[in-house]
Design a protein around this motif. Structure first.
Motif, PDB file in Angstrom:
ATOM      1  N   LEU A  17       0.829  -1.201   0.000  1.00 25.51           N
ATOM      2  CA  LEU A  17       0.000   0.000   0.000  1.00 25.51           C
ATOM      3  C   LEU A  17       0.864   1.252   0.000  1.00 25.51           C
ATOM      4  N   PHE A  18       1.924   1.238   0.812  1.00 27.55           N
ATOM      5  CA  PHE A  18       2.830   2.378   0.884  1.00 27.55           C
ATOM      6  C   PHE A  18       3.450   2.624  -0.487  1.00 27.55           C
ATOM      7  N   GLY A  19       3.918   1.555  -1.124  1.00 25.21           N
ATOM      8  CA  GLY A  19       4.528   1.679  -2.441  1.00 25.21           C
ATOM      9  C   GLY A  19       3.559   2.239  -3.465  1.00 25.21           C
ATOM     10  N   LEU A  20       2.315   1.755  -3.448  1.00 31.20           N
ATOM     11  CA  LEU A  20       1.309   2.282  -4.364  1.00 31.20           C
ATOM     12  C   LEU A  20       1.037   3.753  -4.099  1.00 31.20           C
ATOM     13  N   ALA A  21       0.980   4.126  -2.821  1.00 29.91           N
ATOM     14  CA  ALA A  21       0.735   5.518  -2.458  1.00 29.91           C
ATOM     15  C   ALA A  21       1.878   6.412  -2.940  1.00 29.91           C
ATOM     16  N   VAL A  22       3.111   5.933  -2.773  1.00 27.16           N
ATOM     17  CA  VAL A  22       4.268   6.716  -3.208  1.00 27.16           C
ATOM     18  C   VAL A  22       4.249   6.897  -4.719  1.00 27.16           C
ATOM     19  N   VAL A  23       3.965   5.806  -5.450  1.00 30.46           N
ATOM     20  CA  VAL A  23       3.910   5.867  -6.912  1.00 30.46           C
ATOM     21  C   VAL A  23       2.813   6.834  -7.357  1.00 30.46           C
ATOM     22  N   ALA A  24       1.705   6.831  -6.638  1.00 31.95           N
ATOM     23  CA  ALA A  24       0.586   7.709  -6.997  1.00 31.95           C
ATOM     24  C   ALA A  24       0.806   9.143  -6.512  1.00 31.95           C
ATOM     25  N   GLY A  25       1.875   9.359  -5.762  1.00 30.79           N
ATOM     26  CA  GLY A  25       2.154  10.698  -5.263  1.00 30.79           C
ATOM     27  C   GLY A  25       1.325  11.080  -4.057  1.00 30.79           C
ATOM     28  N   LEU A  26       0.784  10.094  -3.363  1.00 30.56           N
ATOM     29  CA  LEU A  26      -0.033  10.354  -2.184  1.00 30.56           C
ATOM     30  C   LEU A  26       0.819  10.262  -0.928  1.00 30.56           C
ATOM     31  N   SER A  27       0.397  10.910   0.124  1.00 31.94           N
ATOM     32  CA  SER A  27       1.096  10.752   1.406  1.00 31.94           C
ATOM     33  C   SER A  27       0.379   9.686   2.215  1.00 31.94           C
ATOM     34  N   THR A  60      10.305  12.025   8.196  1.00 32.62           N
ATOM     35  CA  THR A  60       8.894  11.771   8.478  1.00 32.62           C
ATOM     36  C   THR A  60       8.722  10.275   8.724  1.00 32.62           C
ATOM     37  N   VAL A  61       7.564   9.901   9.199  1.00 36.37           N
ATOM     38  CA  VAL A  61       7.273   8.479   9.387  1.00 36.37           C
ATOM     39  C   VAL A  61       7.400   7.746   8.055  1.00 36.37           C
ATOM     40  N   GLU A  62       6.923   8.372   6.993  1.00 36.08           N
ATOM     41  CA  GLU A  62       6.994   7.753   5.672  1.00 36.08           C
ATOM     42  C   GLU A  62       8.443   7.591   5.219  1.00 36.08           C
ATOM     43  N   GLU A  90      10.413   3.932   4.607  1.00 38.26           N
ATOM     44  CA  GLU A  90      11.102   3.555   3.376  1.00 38.26           C
ATOM     45  C   GLU A  90      12.573   3.244   3.663  1.00 38.26           C
ATOM     46  N   PHE A  91      13.224   4.087   4.441  1.00 34.69           N
ATOM     47  CA  PHE A  91      14.634   3.907   4.758  1.00 34.69           C
ATOM     48  C   PHE A  91      14.870   2.619   5.552  1.00 34.69           C
ATOM     49  N   LEU A  92      14.035   2.349   6.535  1.00 38.29           N
ATOM     50  CA  LEU A  92      14.231   1.156   7.369  1.00 38.29           C
ATOM     51  C   LEU A  92      13.999  -0.139   6.598  1.00 38.29           C
TER      52      LEU A  92
END
Length: 132
Positions: A8-18, A87-89, A93-95
């Motif tokens: 879900l996070f990956g899809l949100a990032v690709v879509a430009g959503l936070s 940020t948490v996001e 991603e980094f972790l």
């Protein structure tokens, strides 16, 4: 089909959503403290004292590469230009894969594979005293 948080996070990032930080409300700080032991050789989360790596005290929403008395790699300084705040996001991603997010980082940690482990670490980093 089960969809994981990272999907879900990956899809949100690709879509430009936070991704809302409420997604981490289920993190367990006590479990995060245990998982953080993997990090403790190089970092501390309970005091503003650097080790091999910079301290992570109040890291959430702190500017990237901002501890004045820590010598960051050129890669991390460049990353701060792209991602100015932990940020948490950004931490999520980094972790997951530090060397993929910051190519050339001095940090040799491979990353955490389980979304739940990251949620727990973030809960601990948000409030280390909650783990006591």
């Amino acid at each position: 089909m089960r969809i994981s948080f990272s999907m879900l996070f990956g899809l949100a990032v690709v879509a430009g959503l936070s991704v809302p930080t409420a997604a981490f409300a289920d993190g367990d700080a006590a479990k995060g403290a245990k998982i953080f032991k993997k990090c403790a050789a190089c970092h501390t989360a309970t005091e503003a004292k650097n080790k091999i790596g910079p301290h992570l005290d109040n890291v959430i929403d702190r500017p990237v590469a901002s501890i004045e008395d820590f010598k960051y790699s050129k890669a991390m300084i460049a990353h701060a230009e792209e991602t100015p705040t932990w940020t948490v996001e950004a931490l999520t991603e980094f972790l997951h894969k530090p060397t993929k997010v910051v190519k050339g980082t001095k940090m040799s940690f491979a990353g955490l594979k389980k979304d739940k482990d990251i949620e727990d670490i973030l809960a601990y980093l948000k409030d280390p005293s909650a783990a006591e």
